[in-house]
Design a protein around this motif. Structure first.
Motif, PDB file in Angstrom:
ATOM      1  N   ALA A  23      -1.100  -9.165   4.519  1.00  0.00           N
ATOM      2  CA  ALA A  23      -1.218  -7.831   5.117  1.00  0.00           C
ATOM      3  C   ALA A  23      -2.567  -7.632   5.796  1.00  0.00           C
ATOM      4  CB  ALA A  23      -1.011  -6.767   4.049  1.00  0.00           C
ATOM      5  N   SER A  24      -3.563  -8.417   5.380  1.00  0.00           N
ATOM      6  CA  SER A  24      -4.916  -8.283   5.940  1.00  0.00           C
ATOM      7  C   SER A  24      -5.122  -9.137   7.189  1.00  0.00           C
ATOM      8  CB  SER A  24      -5.965  -8.687   4.890  1.00  0.00           C
ATOM      9  OG  SER A  24      -5.855  -7.889   3.737  1.00  0.00           O
ATOM     10  N   TRP A 101      -6.782   0.125   0.453  1.00  0.00           N
ATOM     11  CA  TRP A 101      -5.555   0.891   0.203  1.00  0.00           C
ATOM     12  C   TRP A 101      -5.423   2.063   1.164  1.00  0.00           C
ATOM     13  CZ3 TRP A 101      -1.983  -1.630  -1.884  1.00  0.00           C
ATOM     14  CH2 TRP A 101      -2.218  -2.542  -2.905  1.00  0.00           C
ATOM     15  N   GLU A 103      -6.487   2.149   4.227  1.00  0.00           N
ATOM     16  CA  GLU A 103      -6.094   1.590   5.514  1.00  0.00           C
ATOM     17  C   GLU A 103      -4.636   1.156   5.536  1.00  0.00           C
ATOM     18  OE1 GLU A 103      -8.949  -1.500   6.137  1.00  0.00           O
ATOM     19  OE2 GLU A 103     -10.439  -0.145   7.032  1.00  0.00           O
ATOM     20  N   HIS A 104      -4.062   0.985   4.348  1.00  0.00           N
ATOM     21  CA  HIS A 104      -2.644   0.629   4.263  1.00  0.00           C
ATOM     22  C   HIS A 104      -1.795   1.840   3.894  1.00  0.00           C
ATOM     23  CE1 HIS A 104      -4.341  -3.441   4.267  1.00  0.00           C
ATOM     24  NE2 HIS A 104      -3.160  -3.830   4.706  1.00  0.00           N
ATOM     25  N   ASN A 128       5.205  -1.304   0.862  1.00  0.00           N
ATOM     26  CA  ASN A 128       4.159  -0.935   1.817  1.00  0.00           C
ATOM     27  C   ASN A 128       3.442  -2.179   2.331  1.00  0.00           C
ATOM     28  OD1 ASN A 128       1.182  -0.380   2.360  1.00  0.00           O
ATOM     29  ND2 ASN A 128       1.976   1.705   2.397  1.00  0.00           N
ATOM     30  N   LEU A 129       3.072  -3.074   1.396  1.00  0.00           N
ATOM     31  CA  LEU A 129       2.396  -4.309   1.796  1.00  0.00           C
ATOM     32  C   LEU A 129       3.315  -5.188   2.634  1.00  0.00           C
ATOM     33  CD1 LEU A 129       0.435  -5.290  -1.452  1.00  0.00           C
ATOM     34  CD2 LEU A 129      -0.517  -4.420   0.686  1.00  0.00           C
ATOM     35  N   GLN A 132       3.501  -4.218   6.246  1.00  0.00           N
ATOM     36  CA  GLN A 132       2.335  -4.646   7.002  1.00  0.00           C
ATOM     37  C   GLN A 132       2.378  -6.151   7.271  1.00  0.00           C
ATOM     38  OE1 GLN A 132      -0.085  -2.657   8.418  1.00  0.00           O
ATOM     39  NE2 GLN A 132      -0.548  -4.587   9.440  1.00  0.00           N
TER      40      GLN A 132
END
Length: 481
Positions: A23-24, A101, A103-104, A128-129, A132
């Motif tokens: 996700a990052s 968190w 930012e997500h 959620n992750l 992304q």
């Protein structure tokens, strides 16, 4: 090799760390292929259950003292590790994780310093992750277990076994290549005894990376005696883990009595200290010498010796083994930690009657602040101890109060990895660069999350490690891709 099987980065493990890492990975339009491999049918299975489904994401009291490791770090090495692991700014770790968190799209709420998503849904955090991850165009391949990893042409060749969901017996082998590799396969907690430790085996055999034995962490404690009458009872207590070598660790919270011993958050936290102590003292390696110093506080030492004599006498009377272990670990429960001494004294004076028996006085006193079921057990035990102690007061109050503040449970072990929330052990911390999580013996290969020999207490500390290691790996990898 087929271009379809060539990747710039492969992440093994779609748990908390793997998902957070994927996700990052905002690659800013770079034409790079990233693959996320997961052995389970869906990603984030364990993450979706964490915190009893509420997902304790972090803790406002984050500090390195809440973590445990089997790696033999000297005091200087430990300080250097944490300095490099946190980039010399320990105070910024929590703010950076909270920023992750935010930012997500996750709003956090705090309860007794424990931080949760406001919606209190671990499944939503997982989803959620994953949303992304998909937005970052990371490919996902589930039901795919890595069986071999070898170095080749400046990268790594992975052999995977892919299960066919439509046929339990159908599996096919696939070979894929990557320039960069991240191992975030998780520990072996919540797995049965036969769960494959494949990634650890590969690291040890193919790359000579030292890995520690995988042991249960944050796990229920087994005790003697175990009180079947108390099974299911919850009670608040100040719990002190008493270990040889003058080690005492205290925590306050709720204790749950079970058929095998005790559970509850407090006992889970103390289990990390107990398991590490057993490992450090080589009790799991009978060929090595263990320490037998038993340097308790003198009052506690004498008290536990009395208890041990009573325990041996009871076993002998019942025809059981009377042998006493050389190494003794105890859990002492204080049932009066939150009651003022003056209030206890006042209660005793009000209920005490010389016309009543000792048992009647003690039971009437104890049910004033403890459940009747527990009070009955305590009074029975106290009366059984009488032949082994010298009374200091005629009415028993002082001695009995000491008993209520130091009720001993002798620790005999823990439940298995299958019941554990996390696993202690894994990749030795000497084997990685704490600044990037890169292995020192394998170029462009990283290890994150629970695979590292670094486990935290209850309260969000382990999810913080998963996210923090993911952030650090992502930061290093993005610049290289």
């Amino acid at each position: 090799m087929d271009k379809l099987n060539n990747y710039d980065l492969i992440i093994v493990g779609a748990g908390a760390c793997g998902l957070a890492l994927a996700a990052s990975l905002n690659l800013n339009g770079k034409n790079k292929r990233v693959l996320l491999l997961e052995s389970e049918e869906i990603p984030g299975c364990k993450l979706a259950k964490t915190g009893n489904g509420r997902c304790n994401l972090a803790n406002a009291t984050w500090d390195s003292s809440y973590y445990h490791s089997l790696s033999c770090l000297t005091a200087e090495e430990k300080e250097r590790f944490w300095q490099e692991f946190t980039h010399g700014r320990k105070e910024t770790v929590l703010p950076q994780i909270l920023k992750f968190w935010r930012e997500h799209g996750v709003i956090l709420t705090e309860k007794d310093k424990w931080l949760y998503p406001r919606h209190l849904s671990a499944k939503q955090i997982r989803d959620n992750l994953w949303q992304q991850v998909a937005a970052n165009k990371v490919e996902l391949q589930c039901n795919s277990r890595v069986t071999e990893i070898t170095e080749k042409a400046g990268g790594y060749v992975l052999t995977t076994v892919i299960a066919d969901n439509t046929n339990d017996d159908a599996e096919r082998e696939k070979t894929i290549y990557t320039r960069y590799l991240v191992l975030a396969g998780g520990g072996l907690s919540q797995c049965d005894a036969n769960a494959p430790a494949g990634l650890y085996r590969i690291l040890q055999q193919n790359f000579q990376v030292a890995c520690h034995e995988i042991l249960p962490g944050l796990v229920q404690l087994q005790c003697k005696p175990n009180y079947l009458r108390l099974t299911g009872l919850k009670v608040a207590a100040a719990c002190t883990l008493i270990l040889p070598d003058n080690v005492q660790i205290s925590k306050i919270g709720e204790v749950l009595f079970t058929k095998y011993g005790v559970s509850g958050i407090v006992s889970l936290i103390l289990s990390n200290y107990f398991v590490k102590w057993r490992y450090d003292h080589n009790l799991l390696s009978p060929n090595k010498k263990a320490s037998h110093t038993n340097c308790y506080d003198e009052n506690i030492r004498q008290y536990l010796n009395i208890w041990e004599k009573k325990f041996i006498a009871s076993n002998k009377a019942a025809g059981k083994n009377t042998a006493s272990a050389k190494e003794k670990a105890y859990l002492l429960l204080d049932f009066c930690y939150d009651i003022a001494a003056a209030d206890l004294s006042s209660l005793w004076q009000k209920i005490y009657s010389p016309q009543k028996s000792e048992a009647e006085n003690l039971l009437t006193f104890t049910v004033g602040f403890l459940p009747t079921k527990l009070a009955t057990v305590l009074v029975e035990q106290w009366l059984e101890l009488q032949p082994f102690i010298t009374k200091t007061t005629p009415d028993d109050y002082t001695d009995y109060l000491y008993f209520l503040r130091h009720w001993p449970l002798k620790l005999t072990g823990t439940l298995s990895l299958q019941e554990a929330q996390v696993s202690l052990g894994g990749v030795d911390l000497h084997e990685i660069d704490p600044r990037t999580l890169a292995l020192k013996k394998a170029k462009n290969c990283y290890v994150g999350g629970e695979m590292l020999d670094l486990v935290g207490d209850c309260g969000g500390y382990n999810l913080m490690t998963a996210v923090w290691t993911a952030m650090k790996i992502a930061q290093d990898v993005i610049h290289k891709l």
